[in-house]
Design a protein around this motif. Structure first.
Motif, PDB file in Angstrom:
ATOM      1  N   ILE A   1       4.626   0.268   5.164  1.00 55.70           N
ATOM      2  CA  ILE A   1       4.119  -0.633   4.138  1.00 55.70           C
ATOM      3  C   ILE A   1       2.863  -0.061   3.491  1.00 55.70           C
ATOM      4  N   PHE A   2       2.834  -0.084   2.167  1.00 57.16           N
ATOM      5  CA  PHE A   2       1.615   0.198   1.415  1.00 57.16           C
ATOM      6  C   PHE A   2       1.100  -1.138   0.879  1.00 57.16           C
ATOM      7  N   GLY A   3      -0.125  -1.483   1.266  1.00 62.00           N
ATOM      8  CA  GLY A   3      -0.744  -2.732   0.847  1.00 62.00           C
ATOM      9  C   GLY A   3      -2.229  -2.649   1.095  1.00 62.00           C
ATOM     10  N   ALA A   4      -2.917  -3.793   1.055  1.00 61.77           N
ATOM     11  CA  ALA A   4      -4.373  -3.811   1.214  1.00 61.77           C
ATOM     12  C   ALA A   4      -4.776  -4.866   2.228  1.00 61.77           C
ATOM     13  N   SER A   5      -5.344  -4.418   3.336  1.00 61.29           N
ATOM     14  CA  SER A   5      -5.840  -5.326   4.362  1.00 61.29           C
ATOM     15  C   SER A   5      -6.578  -4.512   5.411  1.00 61.29           C
ATOM     16  N   THR A   6      -7.505  -5.160   6.111  1.00 65.27           N
ATOM     17  CA  THR A   6      -8.120  -4.542   7.294  1.00 65.27           C
ATOM     18  C   THR A   6      -7.527  -5.127   8.569  1.00 65.27           C
ATOM     19  N   ARG A   7      -6.540  -6.016   8.432  1.00 63.05           N
ATOM     20  CA  ARG A   7      -6.042  -6.771   9.564  1.00 63.05           C
ATOM     21  C   ARG A   7      -4.632  -6.368  10.008  1.00 63.05           C
ATOM     22  N   SER A   8      -4.056  -5.342   9.413  1.00 62.32           N
ATOM     23  CA  SER A   8      -2.704  -4.934   9.792  1.00 62.32           C
ATOM     24  C   SER A   8      -2.767  -3.901  10.912  1.00 62.32           C
ATOM     25  N   ALA A   9      -1.908  -4.081  11.912  1.00 62.73           N
ATOM     26  CA  ALA A   9      -1.913  -3.158  13.052  1.00 62.73           C
ATOM     27  C   ALA A   9      -1.505  -1.757  12.633  1.00 62.73           C
ATOM     28  N   TYR A  10      -0.586  -1.669  11.660  1.00 59.32           N
ATOM     29  CA  TYR A  10      -0.106  -0.363  11.198  1.00 59.32           C
ATOM     30  C   TYR A  10      -0.340  -0.251   9.695  1.00 59.32           C
ATOM     31  N   ASN A  11      -1.475   0.310   9.323  1.00 59.39           N
ATOM     32  CA  ASN A  11      -1.818   0.465   7.911  1.00 59.39           C
ATOM     33  C   ASN A  11      -1.974   1.947   7.615  1.00 59.39           C
ATOM     34  N   CYS A  12      -0.873   2.555   7.199  1.00 63.73           N
ATOM     35  CA  CYS A  12      -0.825   3.997   6.963  1.00 63.73           C
ATOM     36  C   CYS A  12      -1.774   4.411   5.843  1.00 63.73           C
ATOM     37  N   LEU A  13      -1.747   3.699   4.728  1.00 61.51           N
ATOM     38  CA  LEU A  13      -2.549   4.096   3.572  1.00 61.51           C
ATOM     39  C   LEU A  13      -4.042   3.982   3.868  1.00 61.51           C
ATOM     40  N   LEU A  14      -4.458   2.916   4.542  1.00 69.54           N
ATOM     41  CA  LEU A  14      -5.876   2.777   4.883  1.00 69.54           C
ATOM     42  C   LEU A  14      -6.292   3.841   5.891  1.00 69.54           C
ATOM     43  N   THR A  15      -5.394   4.211   6.784  1.00 67.58           N
ATOM     44  CA  THR A  15      -5.677   5.288   7.740  1.00 67.58           C
ATOM     45  C   THR A  15      -5.928   6.593   7.000  1.00 67.58           C
ATOM     46  N   PHE A  16      -5.073   6.907   6.018  1.00 67.69           N
ATOM     47  CA  PHE A  16      -5.290   8.109   5.211  1.00 67.69           C
ATOM     48  C   PHE A  16      -6.602   8.025   4.425  1.00 67.69           C
ATOM     49  N   ALA A  17      -6.906   6.825   3.921  1.00 60.73           N
ATOM     50  CA  ALA A  17      -8.137   6.659   3.138  1.00 60.73           C
ATOM     51  C   ALA A  17      -9.371   6.923   3.988  1.00 60.73           C
ATOM     52  N   VAL A  18      -9.404   6.371   5.188  1.00 57.76           N
ATOM     53  CA  VAL A  18     -10.542   6.585   6.079  1.00 57.76           C
ATOM     54  C   VAL A  18     -10.648   8.062   6.450  1.00 57.76           C
ATOM     55  N   TYR A  19      -9.516   8.666   6.764  1.00 55.70           N
ATOM     56  CA  TYR A  19      -9.484  10.090   7.096  1.00 55.70           C
ATOM     57  C   TYR A  19     -10.030  10.930   5.940  1.00 55.70           C
ATOM     58  N   ALA A  20      -9.583  10.624   4.721  1.00 56.02           N
ATOM     59  CA  ALA A  20     -10.038  11.384   3.551  1.00 56.02           C
ATOM     60  C   ALA A  20     -11.532  11.222   3.329  1.00 56.02           C
ATOM     61  N   GLU A  21     -12.048  10.002   3.477  1.00 58.60           N
ATOM     62  CA  GLU A  21     -13.471   9.776   3.262  1.00 58.60           C
ATOM     63  C   GLU A  21     -14.317  10.503   4.297  1.00 58.60           C
ATOM     64  N   ILE A  22     -13.833  10.556   5.532  1.00 60.39           N
ATOM     65  CA  ILE A  22     -14.566  11.277   6.575  1.00 60.39           C
ATOM     66  C   ILE A  22     -14.523  12.781   6.305  1.00 60.39           C
ATOM     67  N   CYS A  23     -13.348  13.287   5.878  1.00 56.81           N
ATOM     68  CA  CYS A  23     -13.258  14.702   5.504  1.00 56.81           C
ATOM     69  C   CYS A  23     -14.234  15.022   4.375  1.00 56.81           C
ATOM     70  N   LYS A  24     -14.291  14.146   3.381  1.00 57.68           N
ATOM     71  CA  LYS A  24     -15.184  14.350   2.238  1.00 57.68           C
ATOM     72  C   LYS A  24     -16.653  14.322   2.697  1.00 57.68           C
ATOM     73  N   TYR A  25     -16.977  13.373   3.552  1.00 55.73           N
ATOM     74  CA  TYR A  25     -18.354  13.200   4.018  1.00 55.73           C
ATOM     75  C   TYR A  25     -18.819  14.420   4.813  1.00 55.73           C
ATOM     76  N   GLU A  26     -17.913  14.983   5.617  1.00 51.43           N
ATOM     77  CA  GLU A  26     -18.271  16.111   6.484  1.00 51.43           C
ATOM     78  C   GLU A  26     -17.912  17.465   5.865  1.00 51.43           C
ATOM     79  N   ARG A  27     -17.403  17.431   4.614  1.00 45.71           N
ATOM     80  CA  ARG A  27     -16.961  18.654   3.938  1.00 45.71           C
ATOM     81  C   ARG A  27     -15.925  19.408   4.774  1.00 45.71           C
ATOM     82  N   ALA A  28     -15.027  18.657   5.368  1.00 50.33           N
ATOM     83  CA  ALA A  28     -13.944  19.231   6.170  1.00 50.33           C
ATOM     84  C   ALA A  28     -12.652  19.216   5.360  1.00 50.33           C
TER      85      ALA A  28
END
Length: 375
Positions: free
Chosen positions: A190-217
């Motif tokens: 599922i692609f949607g918007a929430s912080t309350r879903s047990a399986y949120n693939c898109l938000l997981t990618f978003a957090v990963y991308a922001e951390i990569c950007k923050y750490e220049r990784a």
């Protein structure tokens, strides 16, 4: 195929309203676009609605958990529920535990709503997913015994001979026939918007991308060579909401099971380019090396980095461990078969909803930003 006929105006109870699917269902039902809409909508969730929840001042009536327990709902302001939209989920360590807790939750609500002779309940939609075809892929023991399924996934495929809480939910709602009809909706990722879903693939990618950007990784792809080049599909939460409302009001869709995807497919190679674009990180092609990138272990140590991003950007206060699902996404990105569902049955029965996945991805990233969940 006509609509369900009844003199009773439709009144919905959306259970799990703060998740990706539940929120989209509620938003759709209160809109004039919904069949028979706008509906009167009651909603429930295990926890209080978060500050980002967009329907705080909309015509939505919140029921607390105690009002969904035995002897309680009829003494609440008499919501004459005609339809239940089940989008709730609890995740436990093993599939046997998942079966017990999730079937108990649904049974509790249905028993309360049907115990009175004056009950108005006439249809229940249940959201499940493609784990119906794959088996318990997240169970630490059973997942090692599974055989690859044969895609595309078809609704009449036999059940996998392992415990699966989706099977428990299907059998449970079927036991209320003929008084109460049901429909089962097997979505993809599922692609949607929430912080309350047990399986949120898109938000997981978003957090990963922001951390990569923050750490220049580098924004590295954590899957395998097979998924990088083979086909996958996803489900826009709005398409899932439309299909559930359609099935709940269409006579011919009673007691049926339907896959629900956007209707198109993609390779993760192409998706990774798109995600790199929308998250504004450099695209890193998959190198195909033998050594797997263990992002689950890497990201396990990055909670403090997300805390700094949240603080510096003034985001909704969230903990990385609570809004991401790195292990679950890792399992999906390292399978050895194409994750694709057929939508032919849905179209044969008269539902033609669809979404363009690249457009859908951009929309939901924008929505996550509007809700101040990501920068």
């Amino acid at each position: 195929m006509g609509d369900h006929r009844s003199s009773t105006p439709p009144v919905a109870l959306v259970v799990g309203v703060t998740g990706m699917a539940g929120l989209s269902i509620a938003e759709y039902l209160i809109s004039p676009a919904a069949p028979g809409g706008p509906w009167r909508v009651y909603c429930s969730a295990r926890r209080e609605k978060p500050s980002w929840f967009p329907l705080r001042r909309r015509p939505l009536h919140h029921l607390r958990r105690r009002q969904l327990r035995r002897h309680s709902i009829n003494s609440a302001p008499s919501p004459q529920i005609t339809h239940v939209f089940w989008a709730a989920l609890q995740v436990r360590a093993t599939e046997e535990e998942n079966c017990a807790v999730n079937s108990a939750m649904l049974a509790n609500v249905l028993n309360v709503l049907t115990k009175s002779e004056s009950s108005k309940l006439r249809h229940v939609t249940v959201q499940t997913g493609t784990k119906h075809y794959m088996g318990p892929i997240f169970d630490p023991f059973l997942s090692t015994q599974l055989s690859p399924p044969d895609p595309p996934f078809l609704e009449d495929a036999p059940r996998v001979p392992f415990p699966n809480f989706y099977y428990e939910l299907e059998d449970l709602v079927a036991s209320y026939a003929p008084k109460v009809s049901h429909s089962i909706h097997r979505c993809s990722i599922i692609f949607g918007a929430s912080t309350r879903s047990a399986y949120n693939c898109l938000l997981t990618f978003a957090v990963y991308a922001e951390i990569c950007k923050y750490e220049r990784a580098p924004f590295r792809y954590p899957g395998n060579q097979y998924t990088w080049g083979h086909l996958c599909d996803v489900t826009d939460a709005r398409v899932l909401a439309e299909q559930q409302a359609w099935a709940a009001t269409t006579e011919g869709a009673r007691n049926e099971r339907f896959n629900c995807t956007n209707g198109d497919v993609f390779t993760w190679k192409r998706m990774w380019k798109l995600l790199s674009e929308v998250f504004e990180v450099e695209y890193v092609p998959f190198d195909g090396g033998d050594e797997k990138f263990d992002w689950v272990s890497v990201m396990r140590e990055k909670g403090h980095v997300w805390d700094r991003i949240v603080e510096e950007k003034g985001l909704f206060r969230s903990k990385m461990e609570e809004i991401t699902c790195f292990a679950a996404v890792d399992a999906v990105l390292n399978i050895g078969f194409q994750h694709v569902s057929s939508m032919n049955k849905s179209k044969d029965f008269g539902f033609f909803g669809y979404a363009d996945t690249p457009t859908s991805t951009k929309y939901w990233v924008m929505r996550l930003r509007q809700l101040n969940i990501i920068p």
